[in-house]
Design a protein around this motif. Structure first.
Motif, short mmCIF file in Angstrom:
data_model
loop_
_atom_site.label_atom_id
_atom_site.label_comp_id
_atom_site.label_asym_id
_atom_site.label_seq_id
_atom_site.Cartn_x
_atom_site.Cartn_y
_atom_site.Cartn_z
N UNK A 86 49.54 37.45 45.50
CA UNK A 86 48.67 38.31 46.31
C UNK A 86 48.21 39.53 45.52
N UNK A 87 49.14 40.15 44.77
CA UNK A 87 48.77 41.32 43.97
C UNK A 87 47.73 40.93 42.92
N UNK A 88 47.95 39.82 42.23
CA UNK A 88 47.01 39.38 41.20
C UNK A 88 45.66 39.00 41.82
N UNK A 89 45.69 38.34 42.97
CA UNK A 89 44.45 37.92 43.63
C UNK A 89 43.62 39.13 44.05
N UNK A 90 44.25 40.10 44.70
CA UNK A 90 43.52 41.29 45.14
C UNK A 90 43.01 42.07 43.92
N UNK A 91 43.83 42.13 42.86
CA UNK A 91 43.40 42.82 41.63
C UNK A 91 42.16 42.16 41.05
N UNK A 92 42.15 40.84 41.03
CA UNK A 92 40.98 40.12 40.50
C UNK A 92 39.74 40.41 41.32
N UNK A 93 39.89 40.45 42.65
CA UNK A 93 38.75 40.74 43.53
C UNK A 93 38.20 42.14 43.26
N UNK A 94 39.10 43.08 42.96
CA UNK A 94 38.67 44.47 42.69
C UNK A 94 38.05 44.58 41.31
N UNK A 95 38.62 43.88 40.33
CA UNK A 95 38.14 43.98 38.94
C UNK A 95 36.72 43.44 38.81
N UNK A 96 36.39 42.39 39.56
CA UNK A 96 35.07 41.75 39.41
C UNK A 96 33.92 42.74 39.58
#
Length: 199
Positions: free
Chosen positions: A40-50
């Motif tokens: 979940x942390x990695x997924x949300x981080x990826x969504x923010x980084x994009x």
């Protein structure tokens, strides 16, 4: 929540319930919980980084994008954030004139605003955007492919293409009443005339 419901209960010889203590821990449950939380942390981080990596952006955001890009692409979460923020760029349309053998002519644009459903319009829009952004060495192949498809669709053997760039008005222009579809905001560049003989 009933705390007692989580405890093990046994029965004695007379059928009375006796408390035998907390339930045994399931092996691997904690590891699974950690794995889900990490994902979940990695997924949300990826969504923010994009969207954060869209230029102008920091070197850190660009590096993060290189890491998460394959993951987002795999899940089809690599959305076109640059169309919406922070500074949307101009958009690209493809204009065409298809000439049939009997002299009739069909004109149009890709994407066509009348097309539906909305997802199909978006798909056509992505095609014209990719055409404009593709490698210059491959761009002519895109044009030939578009021309042949349009010719097949309308029964034409001669198709003229043009790239139409639609610039967005500035804030001041909008305040002055300039419409988003003002004709002056479109710049047309001829791409060529494509003709073939199926025989």
């Amino acid at each position: 929540m009933d705390v007692d419901s989580d405890r093990n209960r046994d029965q004695d010889a007379d059928g009375r319930e006796i408390d035998s203590g907390p339930p045994p821990r399931r092996i691997g449950r904690r590891s699974l919980r950690w794995a889900v939380n990490l994902w979940l942390v990695l997924h949300v981080s990826a969504i923010i980084i994009a969207p954060a990596s869209v230029a102008p952006s920091s070197a850190l955001a660009q590096t993060g994008w290189e890491i998460v890009h394959p993951y987002l692409q795999l899940l089809f979460l690599n959305h076109g954030y640059h169309f919406f923020a922070p500074e949307p760029a101009e958009s690209t349309l493809l204009g065409y004139v298809a000439e049939r053998e009997d002299g009739t002519v069909v004109t149009g644009r890709i994407p066509n605003r009348e097309i539906g459903p909305r997802l199909l319009y978006h798909r056509h829009f992505m095609l014209s955007e990719h055409m404009a952004g593709t490698d210059p060495e491959l761009r002519e192949l895109w044009h030939q492919s578009f021309a042949r498809h349009i010719g097949t669709k309308y029964g034409a053997d001669r198709v003229s293409l043009s790239q139409i760039t639609h610039y967005l008005p500035t804030r001041q222009m909008v305040l002055e009443g300039v419409r988003l579809d003002d004709p002056a905001s479109y710049v047309e560049q001829p791409l060529g005339v494509y003709q073939w003989d199926e025989d």
